[in-house]
Design an enzyme around this catalytic site. Structure first.
Site, PDB file in Angstrom:
ATOM      1  N   GLY A 265       0.813  -1.218   0.000  1.00 29.31           N
ATOM      2  CA  GLY A 265       0.000   0.000   0.000  1.00 29.31           C
ATOM      3  C   GLY A 265       0.842   1.262   0.000  1.00 29.31           C
ATOM      4  O   GLY A 265       0.657   2.144  -0.833  1.00 29.31           O
ATOM      5  N   MET A 267       4.660   3.225   2.089  1.00 23.17           N
ATOM      6  CA  MET A 267       5.863   3.019   2.899  1.00 23.17           C
ATOM      7  C   MET A 267       6.251   4.310   3.610  1.00 23.17           C
ATOM      8  O   MET A 267       6.296   5.372   2.999  1.00 23.17           O
ATOM      9  CB  MET A 267       6.984   2.519   1.973  1.00 23.17           C
ATOM     10  CG  MET A 267       8.302   2.302   2.679  1.00 23.17           C
ATOM     11  SD  MET A 267       8.143   1.000   3.943  1.00 23.17           S
ATOM     12  CE  MET A 267       9.348   1.581   5.129  1.00 23.17           C
ATOM     13  N   GLU A 268       6.566   4.155   4.902  1.00 24.08           N
ATOM     14  CA  GLU A 268       6.713   5.299   5.800  1.00 24.08           C
ATOM     15  C   GLU A 268       8.115   5.907   5.846  1.00 24.08           C
ATOM     16  O   GLU A 268       8.492   6.490   6.875  1.00 24.08           O
ATOM     17  CB  GLU A 268       6.320   4.839   7.211  1.00 24.08           C
ATOM     18  CG  GLU A 268       7.302   3.850   7.886  1.00 24.08           C
ATOM     19  CD  GLU A 268       6.939   2.376   7.743  1.00 24.08           C
ATOM     20  OE1 GLU A 268       6.198   2.046   6.789  1.00 24.08           O
ATOM     21  OE2 GLU A 268       7.392   1.575   8.561  1.00 24.08           O
ATOM     22  N   ASN A 269       8.917   5.846   4.791  1.00 24.76           N
ATOM     23  CA  ASN A 269      10.264   6.415   4.800  1.00 24.76           C
ATOM     24  C   ASN A 269      10.282   7.788   5.462  1.00 24.76           C
ATOM     25  O   ASN A 269       9.407   8.607   5.215  1.00 24.76           O
ATOM     26  CB  ASN A 269      10.770   6.560   3.360  1.00 24.76           C
ATOM     27  CG  ASN A 269      10.447   5.360   2.520  1.00 24.76           C
ATOM     28  OD1 ASN A 269      10.892   4.270   2.812  1.00 24.76           O
ATOM     29  ND2 ASN A 269       9.620   5.552   1.500  1.00 24.76           N
ATOM     30  N   HIS A 301      -2.003   5.921   8.464  1.00 25.06           N
ATOM     31  CA  HIS A 301      -1.087   4.854   8.879  1.00 25.06           C
ATOM     32  C   HIS A 301       0.372   5.271   8.664  1.00 25.06           C
ATOM     33  O   HIS A 301       1.191   5.190   9.583  1.00 25.06           O
ATOM     34  CB  HIS A 301      -1.415   3.586   8.095  1.00 25.06           C
ATOM     35  CG  HIS A 301      -0.566   2.403   8.435  1.00 25.06           C
ATOM     36  ND1 HIS A 301      -0.964   1.429   9.317  1.00 25.06           N
ATOM     37  CD2 HIS A 301       0.660   2.036   8.016  1.00 25.06           C
ATOM     38  CE1 HIS A 301      -0.026   0.525   9.429  1.00 25.06           C
ATOM     39  NE2 HIS A 301       0.990   0.866   8.636  1.00 25.06           N
ATOM     40  N   GLU A 302       0.676   5.716   7.457  1.00 27.16           N
ATOM     41  CA  GLU A 302       2.077   6.062   7.168  1.00 27.16           C
ATOM     42  C   GLU A 302       2.515   7.276   7.976  1.00 27.16           C
ATOM     43  O   GLU A 302       3.626   7.317   8.491  1.00 27.16           O
ATOM     44  CB  GLU A 302       2.283   6.316   5.669  1.00 27.16           C
ATOM     45  CG  GLU A 302       1.841   5.183   4.757  1.00 27.16           C
ATOM     46  CD  GLU A 302       2.331   3.803   5.159  1.00 27.16           C
ATOM     47  OE1 GLU A 302       3.439   3.697   5.728  1.00 27.16           O
ATOM     48  OE2 GLU A 302       1.597   2.816   4.919  1.00 27.16           O
ATOM     49  N   HIS A 305       3.304   6.289  11.505  1.00 27.56           N
ATOM     50  CA  HIS A 305       4.590   5.581  11.646  1.00 27.56           C
ATOM     51  C   HIS A 305       5.729   6.527  12.031  1.00 27.56           C
ATOM     52  O   HIS A 305       6.749   6.076  12.541  1.00 27.56           O
ATOM     53  CB  HIS A 305       4.969   4.908  10.323  1.00 27.56           C
ATOM     54  CG  HIS A 305       4.536   3.476  10.195  1.00 27.56           C
ATOM     55  ND1 HIS A 305       4.684   2.551  11.205  1.00 27.56           N
ATOM     56  CD2 HIS A 305       4.022   2.786   9.143  1.00 27.56           C
ATOM     57  CE1 HIS A 305       4.243   1.361  10.778  1.00 27.56           C
ATOM     58  NE2 HIS A 305       3.831   1.485   9.535  1.00 27.56           N
ATOM     59  N   GLU A 324       3.848  -2.287  13.371  1.00 25.16           N
ATOM     60  CA  GLU A 324       2.699  -2.442  12.472  1.00 25.16           C
ATOM     61  C   GLU A 324       1.386  -2.620  13.230  1.00 25.16           C
ATOM     62  O   GLU A 324       0.383  -2.007  12.902  1.00 25.16           O
ATOM     63  CB  GLU A 324       2.933  -3.591  11.492  1.00 25.16           C
ATOM     64  CG  GLU A 324       4.084  -3.343  10.506  1.00 25.16           C
ATOM     65  CD  GLU A 324       3.957  -2.052   9.700  1.00 25.16           C
ATOM     66  OE1 GLU A 324       2.864  -1.453   9.692  1.00 25.16           O
ATOM     67  OE2 GLU A 324       4.957  -1.630   9.095  1.00 25.16           O
TER      68      GLU A 324
HETATM   69  N1  TRP Z   1       5.860  -0.607   6.313  1.00 21.64           N
HETATM   70  C1  TRP Z   1       4.874  -0.555   5.262  1.00 21.64           C
HETATM   71  C2  TRP Z   1       3.585  -0.208   5.945  1.00 21.64           C
HETATM   72  O1  TRP Z   1       3.025  -0.962   6.649  1.00 21.64           O
HETATM   73  C3  TRP Z   1       4.723  -1.853   4.529  1.00 21.64           C
HETATM   74  C4  TRP Z   1       5.487  -2.013   3.256  1.00 21.64           C
HETATM   75  C5  TRP Z   1       5.471  -1.181   2.221  1.00 21.64           C
HETATM   76  C6  TRP Z   1       6.271  -3.109   2.848  1.00 21.64           C
HETATM   77  N2  TRP Z   1       6.223  -1.707   1.217  1.00 21.64           N
HETATM   78  C7  TRP Z   1       6.707  -2.882   1.558  1.00 21.64           C
HETATM   79  C8  TRP Z   1       6.647  -4.287   3.436  1.00 21.64           C
HETATM   80  C9  TRP Z   1       7.497  -3.771   0.865  1.00 21.64           C
HETATM   81  C10 TRP Z   1       7.446  -5.191   2.752  1.00 21.64           C
HETATM   82  C11 TRP Z   1       7.863  -4.940   1.468  1.00 21.64           C
HETATM   83  O2  TRP Z   1       3.109   0.859   5.858  1.00 21.64           O
HETATM   84 ZN    ZN Z   2       2.802   0.015   8.489  1.00 20.50          ZN
END
Ligand code: TRP
Ligand code: ZN
Length: 872
Positions: A265, A267-269, A301-302, A305, A324
């Site tokens: 979905g 990613m929380e970079n 959610h992101e 994080h 998570e």
């Molecule tokens: N940390 C991300 C989330 O929960 C999850 C995630 C995004 C992820 N891309 C990924 C996990 C690729 C494994 C591989 O918001």
């Molecule tokens: Zn997450």
């Protein structure tokens, strides 16, 4: 640790031999050959054993040069393998400079640095950074990152990374550069880089402490008009976290980039979230109400994080649910506060039961804090996320809202800037509240869904009502015997008028509220309520206070009574759900396909339709339990038979409630222009339409095609088209839809999904033909989810077709995808998880296909782990 062989065991954790204070990265971006220069400031970890070698993880890298403290490293001073680079003799402090070459253009795994629609994108969680450069790629190594990006100015005008943009300039050959500094220490999995032609929607937010935050959403040109809902969601999330948890944002800018090629979905970079376009782009003409809710949830959610995941991160990947589960809990609470709490709860519990309970009952069952894994990517599961969230919710139920907040405050006070464990979280909850949560650890240790068997007894002379409660938990792989869990059981008792009774337990001096949370800690308990003047109706497990299966022998009349009277909205729905589930399962068991649902059931639904309730709640109560959920309750199941029962009950409801459904539909279909806030009405209108579509009448055909033609929003159009596609006909509208939306990828995903999940005969051959459609690409995960996973995971009657062609198709695609994108292949393989539940012929065919997959050469570690567990 980094170069350890698999499986990796939780108890083998050792601290890293080295720590990294700083890392300076320079990327020279060229699609087929990107040069990555890395300068690491390393020091020996005082907490590790002395003299250990330095082991840097690295995969699919070409090493160009390596220097230690300024001098090229001699060839015999290090060894390079397919897993990484080891330097045996290291000084206690050192500067290591490494130059590697990588090929983002051929990276179809969407893990590491890759090219998507001509833009550079990274995905580093969990272990993608090692595909960019040699590194201590583990979450307990936290460093300050500086990133300089050099790229062609025309093709890559936008250059982004984590933190603050501090400098930029021009170079020769039409190149430019930008330098980013992230002031916060972070693990490598939170690193991000984006380069490309992107346009930006800007806004801003001021935090309570007065920090001005620039909010920036980057998308491909032409999509700016679809970013407003996501932008509003960012602002709502920021405000909510400030108010509910006292947490504010910590950088000067918060950026989101949307990409159409993404495995998950979002990613929380740190400071630079990367999102699947599905969770950013929306306007009423292209997105459904469910899509808008999904955007709110994923944006929240992101964003959340940033504290639960980034400021406080995980010590190792066994602790994944620490971030998570907690962050899902937070986003669910956010959605509950901005929308309807009970609707949010019902939808989450439905998803949990349909998917997580199945996972917990099958070959991939694992605890919220797993004991071992081969491929960490396989552990981004419903158990880690959704059950993990339930575990966090149980702390809140046991400690109360304020007690939970105290625990959160202590957690951040103790651990800001650290990489910690689930035990640390539990200790913060326990210490902040002075309560013993030792037994609560079982939720982290033991897999499987606990079962509560409850019986009741009313004593008219003593005026007591007694509940006998037994808990148990089925065996799961590697865990034959289970210990009792610490379970919060919320309940109420209804008098004969449907009013909540005051609850006083035997031994208490007075009644204490009308919903009580009983704490179960032993295998069996008995609770007696006193001063109960008449036999009450119990409302058990209110608001689904624990992720368990409940069995209590409700009579149908009691369920109807609870449907009409329970003060707990979740349990009103639950009563309807239980009634329907019991009915469908008993019709399936009677097995002649002729039996009808009893009048009491139809009347109960008729009553639901007439209630003065939130229309979305009515819609949920009318919705029959899904086939996937019912399959789980039956041993040696024949999915085709179950499908027939499901359909015939649906058709019977449509026939017998035709007038009421039509009246409700007509009332709600009032031709008013779209307003976002009317989502609840649309959901009720469209479930009425969905039932009516079971009737083979010209009037219904007319309703459907009218709604398809005249709707001003995607929710209504798609609902009509879905119903049309499930009937005979609908081809004209399907074609029309594709003409209109052929260049909107997200809308085309809906078009593919409609067809892959259609119950009409011939679904498989249509899916196969659609794989050649110009808008389809097997390299794009959204397309695979729509067309292939739609068929394999959401079309039980066709995937489980008696001829086995559905299984063969799935296995072929899994094998094909494994060469392209192992993470996606492994997800698709989960469609075989429940093979042992099937009747003997299907069981055999599924097992054969699993074996065929297992016998392929060069299986990815992702797919091998799933298939081997499924077969064992
Ligand atoms: N940390 C991300 C989330 O929960 C999850 C995630 C995004 C992820 N891309 C990924 C996990 C690729 C494994 C591989 O918001
Ligand atoms: Zn997450």
């Amino acid at each position: 640790m980094t170069l350890q062989s698999t499986p990796i065991n939780r108890l083998d954790y050792t601290p890293p031999a080295f720590l990294i204070d700083r890392v300076d990265l320079t990327f020279e971006l060229i699609e087929s050959q990107t040069r990555v220069q890395s300068r690491l400031v390393l020091k020996r970890n005082p907490e590790a054993a002395p003299q250990l070698p330095l082991e840097l993880a690295g995969e699919e890298l070409t090493l160009e040069s390596i220097k230690l403290d300024g001098a090229p490293l001699k060839a015999d001073a290090y060894t390079v393998s397919a897993k990484g680079l080891i330097i045996a003799a290291m000084p206690d402090e050192a500067i290591l400079e490494i130059v590697t070459l990588i090929n983002p253009l051929t990276n179809t795994s969407l893990n590491g640095l890759y090219v998507s629609s001509g833009n550079f994108i990274t995905q580093c969680e969990a272990e993608g950074f090692r595909k960019i450069t040699y590194y201590l790629d583990r979450p307990d190594v936290m460093a300050k990152f500086t990133t300089t990006i050099i790229a062609d100015k025309t093709r890559y005008p936008v250059l982004l990374s984590n933190g603050n943009r501090v400098d930029s300039g021009q170079m020769d050959k039409n190149r430019h550069w930008v330098k980013w500094v992230d002031p916060f220490k972070k693990p490598a999995y939170l690193f991000a880089l984006v380069a490309g032609k992107l346009v930006m929607l800007a806004d801003q937010h001021t935090t309570p402490s007065g920090r001005q935050v620039a909010l920036e959403i980057f998308v491909e040109p032409g999509n700016l008009d679809k970013c407003h809902h996501a932008m509003a969601a960012i602002k709502k999330s920021m405000r909510w976290d400030e108010e509910r948890f006292g947490l504010e944002y910590d950088l000067d800018s918060y950026m989101i980039v949307a990409t159409s090629d993404f495995n998950m979905g979002a990613m929380e970079n740190k400071g630079l979230n990367i999102f699947n376009t599905k969770y950013v782009l929306a306007k009423p003409e292209t997105a459904t109400d469910v899509d808008f809710d999904g955007i709110d949830a994923v944006v929240a959610h992101e964003y959340f994080h940033n504290w639960t995941g980034n400021r406080v991160t995980c010590r190792d990947w066994f602790q994944l649910s620490l971030k998570e589960g907690l962050t899902v809990y937070r986003d669910q609470e956010f959605s509950s506060d901005i929308g309807s709490r009970s609707v949010e709860r019902i939808n989450n519990v439905k998803a949990l039961r349909e998917m997580q309970f199945a996972e917990d009952a099958g070959p991939q069952a694992h605890s919220v804090r797993p004991e071992a894994y081969s491929e960490i990517n396989n552990f981004y599961t419903m158990t880690i996320y959704e059950k993990g969230s339930e575990v966090v919710r149980m702390y809140a139920t046991l400690l109360g809202k304020e007690g939970f907040r105290k625990g959160m405050d202590l957690y951040f006070k103790r651990h800001d800037g650290q990489a910690v464990t689930c035990d640390d979280f539990r200790a913060a909850m326990s210490d902040a509240n002075g309560v013993d949560l030792t037994q609560f650890e079982e939720w982290y240790k033991q897999a499987g869904t606990p079962e509560l068997a409850i019986t009741s007894q009313y004593d008219a002379t003593a005026k007591t009502y007694t509940l006998h409660i037994k808990q148990s938990c089925p065996a799961t792989p590697g865990q034959a015997e289970k210990r009792p869990f610490h379970i919060p059981l919320a309940l109420g008792l209804l008098d004969k008028h449907g009013k909540d009774l005051p609850l006083q337990l035997l031994g208490e001096s007075n009644a204490q509220g009308t919903t009580r949370v009983l704490e179960l800690t032993a295998a069996s308990h008995r609770f007696s309520f006193v001063n109960i003047d008449e036999a009450p109706t119990p409302s058990l497990l209110r608001d689904f206070s624990a992720p368990v299966k409940l069995s209590y022998a409700y009579r149908d009349e009691e369920l109807v009574f609870l449907m009409a009277n329970d003060s707990d909205a979740f349990n009103r729905w639950e009563a309807a759900n239980t009634f329907a589930k019991n009915l469908l399962l008993s019709l399936y068991a009677s097995n002649d396909g002729q039996q009808l649902a009893p009048t009491s059931f139809i009347n109960a639904l008729r009553k639901v339709l007439s209630e003065k309730l939130d229309p979305s709640l009515i819609a949920l109560m009318l919705d029959l339990p899904r086939e996937n959920y019912l399959l789980e309750q039956i041993d040696s199941v024949n999915p085709a038979q179950l499908h027939l029962v499901h359909r015939s009950v649906k058709a019977q409801i449509a026939r017998e409630l035709r007038a009421e459904l039509l009246a409700t539909y007509n009332k709600l279909n009032d031709g008013s222009t779209y307003r976002y806030e009317d989502a609840g009405k649309r959901s009720l209108k469209n479930i009425c339409l969905d039932y009516l579509a079971e009737l083979d009448e010209p009037l219904v055909t007319e309703l459907l095609s009218k709604q398809y033609r005249l709707s001003d929003n995607m929710t209504d159009r798609l609902a009509a088209l879905k119903a049309l596609v499930n009937r005979d006909g609908g081809e004209a509208q399907l074609a029309d839809f594709a003409v209109q939306w052929h260049d909107d990828a997200l809308v085309m995903d809906k078009w593919f999904a409609l067809q892959s999940t259609s119950r009409r005969p011939g679904a498989l051959s249509r899916v196969q033909a659609l794989m050649d459609h110009p808008a389809f690409s097997i390299k794009n995960p959204n397309k695979v989810r729509a067309l292939i996973m739609g068929f394999c995971l959401q079309n039980a009657p066709h995937f489980h077709a008696a001829d086995g062609y559905g299984y063969a198709f799935a296995a072929d695609r899994i094998i094909e995808l494994d060469k392209i994108n192992p993470q996606v292949a492994a997800r698709l393989a989960s469609s075989f998880n429940r093979w042992k539940k099937m009747e003997p012929q299907r069981r055999q065919m599924m097992q054969d296909e699993l074996q065929r997959i297992a016998q392929q050469s060069d299986l990815s570690s992702d797919l091998a782990e799933i298939v081997n567990k499924a077969l064992s």
